[in-house]
Design a protein around this motif. Structure first.
Motif, PDB file in Angstrom:
ATOM      1  N   ASP A 217       0.811  -1.220   0.000  1.00  0.00           N
ATOM      2  CA  ASP A 217       0.000   0.000   0.000  1.00  0.00           C
ATOM      3  C   ASP A 217       0.845   1.271   0.000  1.00  0.00           C
ATOM      4  O   ASP A 217       0.315   2.363   0.143  1.00  0.00           O
ATOM      5  CB  ASP A 217      -0.910  -0.005   1.239  1.00  0.00           C
ATOM      6  N   CYS A 218       2.164   1.152  -0.171  1.00  0.00           N
ATOM      7  CA  CYS A 218       3.013   2.344  -0.040  1.00  0.00           C
ATOM      8  C   CYS A 218       2.684   3.399  -1.087  1.00  0.00           C
ATOM      9  O   CYS A 218       2.585   4.592  -0.774  1.00  0.00           O
ATOM     10  CB  CYS A 218       4.485   1.961  -0.090  1.00  0.00           C
ATOM     11  N   MET A 219       2.468   2.978  -2.348  1.00  0.00           N
ATOM     12  CA  MET A 219       2.196   3.956  -3.401  1.00  0.00           C
ATOM     13  C   MET A 219       0.783   4.512  -3.279  1.00  0.00           C
ATOM     14  O   MET A 219       0.556   5.710  -3.506  1.00  0.00           O
ATOM     15  CB  MET A 219       2.408   3.309  -4.774  1.00  0.00           C
ATOM     16  N   ASN A 220      -0.161   3.684  -2.902  1.00  0.00           N
ATOM     17  CA  ASN A 220      -1.528   4.154  -2.681  1.00  0.00           C
ATOM     18  C   ASN A 220      -1.547   5.253  -1.618  1.00  0.00           C
ATOM     19  O   ASN A 220      -2.228   6.276  -1.769  1.00  0.00           O
ATOM     20  CB  ASN A 220      -2.411   2.980  -2.259  1.00  0.00           C
ATOM     21  N   PHE A 221      -0.768   5.065  -0.552  1.00  0.00           N
ATOM     22  CA  PHE A 221      -0.726   6.063   0.522  1.00  0.00           C
ATOM     23  C   PHE A 221      -0.081   7.363   0.044  1.00  0.00           C
ATOM     24  O   PHE A 221      -0.581   8.459   0.317  1.00  0.00           O
ATOM     25  CB  PHE A 221       0.038   5.497   1.717  1.00  0.00           C
ATOM     26  N   VAL A 222       1.031   7.265  -0.676  1.00  0.00           N
ATOM     27  CA  VAL A 222       1.681   8.472  -1.202  1.00  0.00           C
ATOM     28  C   VAL A 222       0.726   9.222  -2.123  1.00  0.00           C
ATOM     29  O   VAL A 222       0.625  10.457  -2.074  1.00  0.00           O
ATOM     30  CB  VAL A 222       2.989   8.110  -1.929  1.00  0.00           C
TER      31      VAL A 222
ATOM     32  N   LEU B   7       5.791  -1.517   6.401  1.00  0.00           N
ATOM     33  CA  LEU B   7       6.585  -1.130   7.558  1.00  0.00           C
ATOM     34  C   LEU B   7       6.117   0.272   7.934  1.00  0.00           C
ATOM     35  O   LEU B   7       6.826   1.270   7.812  1.00  0.00           O
ATOM     36  CB  LEU B   7       8.087  -1.148   7.309  1.00  0.00           C
ATOM     37  N   ASP B   8       4.829   0.318   8.317  1.00  0.00           N
ATOM     38  CA  ASP B   8       4.170   1.596   8.611  1.00  0.00           C
ATOM     39  C   ASP B   8       5.020   2.393   9.590  1.00  0.00           C
ATOM     40  O   ASP B   8       5.383   1.905  10.664  1.00  0.00           O
ATOM     41  CB  ASP B   8       2.781   1.347   9.201  1.00  0.00           C
ATOM     42  N   SER B   9       5.337   3.622   9.218  1.00  0.00           N
ATOM     43  CA  SER B   9       6.255   4.418  10.036  1.00  0.00           C
ATOM     44  C   SER B   9       5.995   5.893   9.807  1.00  0.00           C
ATOM     45  O   SER B   9       5.502   6.303   8.754  1.00  0.00           O
ATOM     46  CB  SER B   9       7.707   4.076   9.683  1.00  0.00           C
ATOM     47  N   ASP B  10       6.348   6.685  10.818  1.00  0.00           N
ATOM     48  CA  ASP B  10       6.174   8.134  10.711  1.00  0.00           C
ATOM     49  C   ASP B  10       7.502   8.882  10.646  1.00  0.00           C
ATOM     50  O   ASP B  10       7.591   9.944  10.037  1.00  0.00           O
ATOM     51  CB  ASP B  10       5.333   8.669  11.868  1.00  0.00           C
ATOM     52  N   LEU B  11       8.537   8.316  11.275  1.00  0.00           N
ATOM     53  CA  LEU B  11       9.853   8.966  11.284  1.00  0.00           C
ATOM     54  C   LEU B  11      10.936   7.908  11.046  1.00  0.00           C
ATOM     55  O   LEU B  11      11.878   7.757  11.820  1.00  0.00           O
ATOM     56  CB  LEU B  11      10.079   9.702  12.609  1.00  0.00           C
ATOM     57  N   ARG B  12      10.805   7.195   9.967  1.00  0.00           N
ATOM     58  CA  ARG B  12      11.763   6.138   9.628  1.00  0.00           C
ATOM     59  C   ARG B  12      13.055   6.770   9.115  1.00  0.00           C
ATOM     60  O   ARG B  12      13.030   7.660   8.261  1.00  0.00           O
ATOM     61  CB  ARG B  12      11.161   5.222   8.566  1.00  0.00           C
ATOM     62  N   ASP B  13      14.176   6.303   9.621  1.00  0.00           N
ATOM     63  CA  ASP B  13      15.467   6.868   9.250  1.00  0.00           C
ATOM     64  C   ASP B  13      15.915   6.333   7.888  1.00  0.00           C
ATOM     65  O   ASP B  13      15.982   5.120   7.681  1.00  0.00           O
ATOM     66  CB  ASP B  13      16.503   6.527  10.322  1.00  0.00           C
ATOM     67  N   LEU B  14      16.224   7.241   6.970  1.00  0.00           N
ATOM     68  CA  LEU B  14      16.612   6.833   5.620  1.00  0.00           C
ATOM     69  C   LEU B  14      17.888   5.991   5.634  1.00  0.00           C
ATOM     70  O   LEU B  14      17.972   4.950   4.963  1.00  0.00           O
ATOM     71  CB  LEU B  14      16.793   8.071   4.740  1.00  0.00           C
ATOM     72  N   ASP B  15      18.901   6.427   6.374  1.00  0.00           N
ATOM     73  CA  ASP B  15      20.175   5.702   6.367  1.00  0.00           C
ATOM     74  C   ASP B  15      20.037   4.309   6.967  1.00  0.00           C
ATOM     75  O   ASP B  15      20.643   3.350   6.469  1.00  0.00           O
ATOM     76  CB  ASP B  15      21.239   6.505   7.115  1.00  0.00           C
ATOM     77  N   GLU B  16      19.248   4.175   8.022  1.00  0.00           N
ATOM     78  CA  GLU B  16      19.020   2.845   8.584  1.00  0.00           C
ATOM     79  C   GLU B  16      18.272   1.962   7.587  1.00  0.00           C
ATOM     80  O   GLU B  16      18.500   0.744   7.520  1.00  0.00           O
ATOM     81  CB  GLU B  16      18.234   2.949   9.886  1.00  0.00           C
ATOM     82  N   THR B  17      17.402   2.570   6.804  1.00  0.00           N
ATOM     83  CA  THR B  17      16.625   1.811   5.828  1.00  0.00           C
ATOM     84  C   THR B  17      17.525   1.139   4.800  1.00  0.00           C
ATOM     85  O   THR B  17      17.306  -0.020   4.427  1.00  0.00           O
ATOM     86  CB  THR B  17      15.613   2.738   5.124  1.00  0.00           C
ATOM     87  N   ILE B  18      18.566   1.855   4.334  1.00  0.00           N
ATOM     88  CA  ILE B  18      19.404   1.305   3.262  1.00  0.00           C
ATOM     89  C   ILE B  18      20.669   0.617   3.777  1.00  0.00           C
ATOM     90  O   ILE B  18      21.436   0.065   2.978  1.00  0.00           O
ATOM     91  CB  ILE B  18      19.785   2.401   2.241  1.00  0.00           C
TER      92      ILE B  18
END
Length: 314
Positions: free
Chosen positions: A183-188, A286-297
């Motif tokens: 659902d990531c694109m639907n939400f965006v 991975l529903d999130s509000d303040l997910r860290d970009l660097d940790e993600t990759i």
């Protein structure tokens, strides 16, 4: 002749007499010393008068900080406006808080504190207190300071919506595509509608997701849609250009670095931490509000690549 171990009686008497004389002399010296010390204690100060005890000093009063007002009483949810607190003694201020948000950096003079407004917590509108902190000063405020966050910009509307529904999906209006891949694109897409974008024949979703196009729900198709519609003003930036990114921009990811996009999120905060630009994101899957970009990759998906789509402010 004396026997071994014994002295004649006359010798014993002489030794006893000598011992008494020595003890008497020592006692005399001790008494004389004590008498001298006592005499010294009783001697008056020069001029015949005893010196008075020093008077106790009054405690030093803390400096007083007087706060008189704010240059702006209201602003946008995303912050960023220049703000000034006026008053006197303001150089003693050590911290500023707007609601629960700490001001990261400010310029202090005796009569002003100048800084950039932080975002509203959770991107919620409403009034919050403005507080200053000074550990070694008394703060005098004629009246409490207050600042009102208002929904003013397109990005305000986008982020307010994103923080309202990142966890509690807006199923009644848009449904969910998690059962069919994510659902990531639907939400965006939903947040872009809140931002003011309008549906097109190529990009839309009607009837709670019953009628939709691929760019609305599928990241690679949406990426192509942005490239095919330059009038939307989206500009691609590398992850190493994060200093140019803004809250409300989009981040797309290729988890396996195989030139096939897998995920998309919205930039929800940009912070300076120890000289680094830290990007946080909000989104679904991975529903999130303040997910860290660097940790993600590096932690969640080691070796993943991606880039920003920077969008016009309005």
């Amino acid at each position: 002749m004396a026997r071994d171990g014994f002295l004649p009686r006359s010798s014993e008497r002489r030794r006893t007499t000598l011992t008494v004389i020595v003890i008497t002399a020592l006692v005399g010296v001790t008494v004389g010393t004590l008498g001298l010390a006592s005499a010294r204690q009783q001697m008056p100060a020069a001029g015949g008068v005893s010196a008075p005890a020093a008077a106790p000093q009054p405690p030093t009063a803390d400096p007083v900080i007087a706060v008189t007002g704010l240059s702006a009483a209201a602003g946008s949810l995303v912050g960023g406006e220049q703000q000034t607190i006026t008053g006197s003694g303001l150089k003693a201020v050590s911290a500023i808080r707007i609601g629960s948000m700490l001001v990261a950096d400010f310029i202090a003079t005796d009569t002003s504190l100048t800084f950039e407004m932080p975002r509203s917590e959770r991107y919620l509108p409403g009034a919050v207190p403005v507080e200053i902190v000074a550990s070694e000063a008394t703060i005098d405020m004629a009246s409490p300071l207050e600042y009102t966050y208002e929904r003013r910009t397109a990005v305000d509307r986008q982020l307010e919506y994103a923080f309202r529904y990142w966890k509690d999906y807006n199923l009644a209006e848009w449904g969910t595509f998690n059962p069919v891949g994510g659902d990531c694109m639907n939400f965006v897409s939903q947040t872009l509608i809140e931002r003011g974008w309008e549906m097109t024949p190529e990009w839309h979703s009607y009837d709670v997701g019953a009628d939709y196009t691929s760019p609305w729900i599928y990241v690679p198709s949406f990426d192509a849609f942005l490239r095919d519609n330059p009038q939307l003003g989206a500009v691609q930036l590398g992850l190493d250009q994060r200093d140019q990114a803004k809250v409300g921009d989009l981040v797309v990811f290729d988890w396996n670095n195989n030139n096939a996009l897998d995920h998309i999120q919205i930039v929800s905060a940009i912070e300076q931490v120890d000289g680094r630009t830290v990007v946080k994101m909000v989104g679904h899957n991975l529903d999130s509000d303040l997910r860290d970009l660097d940790e993600t990759i590096t932690v969640d998906h080691p070796g993943a690549t991606g880039y920003f789509w920077s969008l016009p402010a309005d």
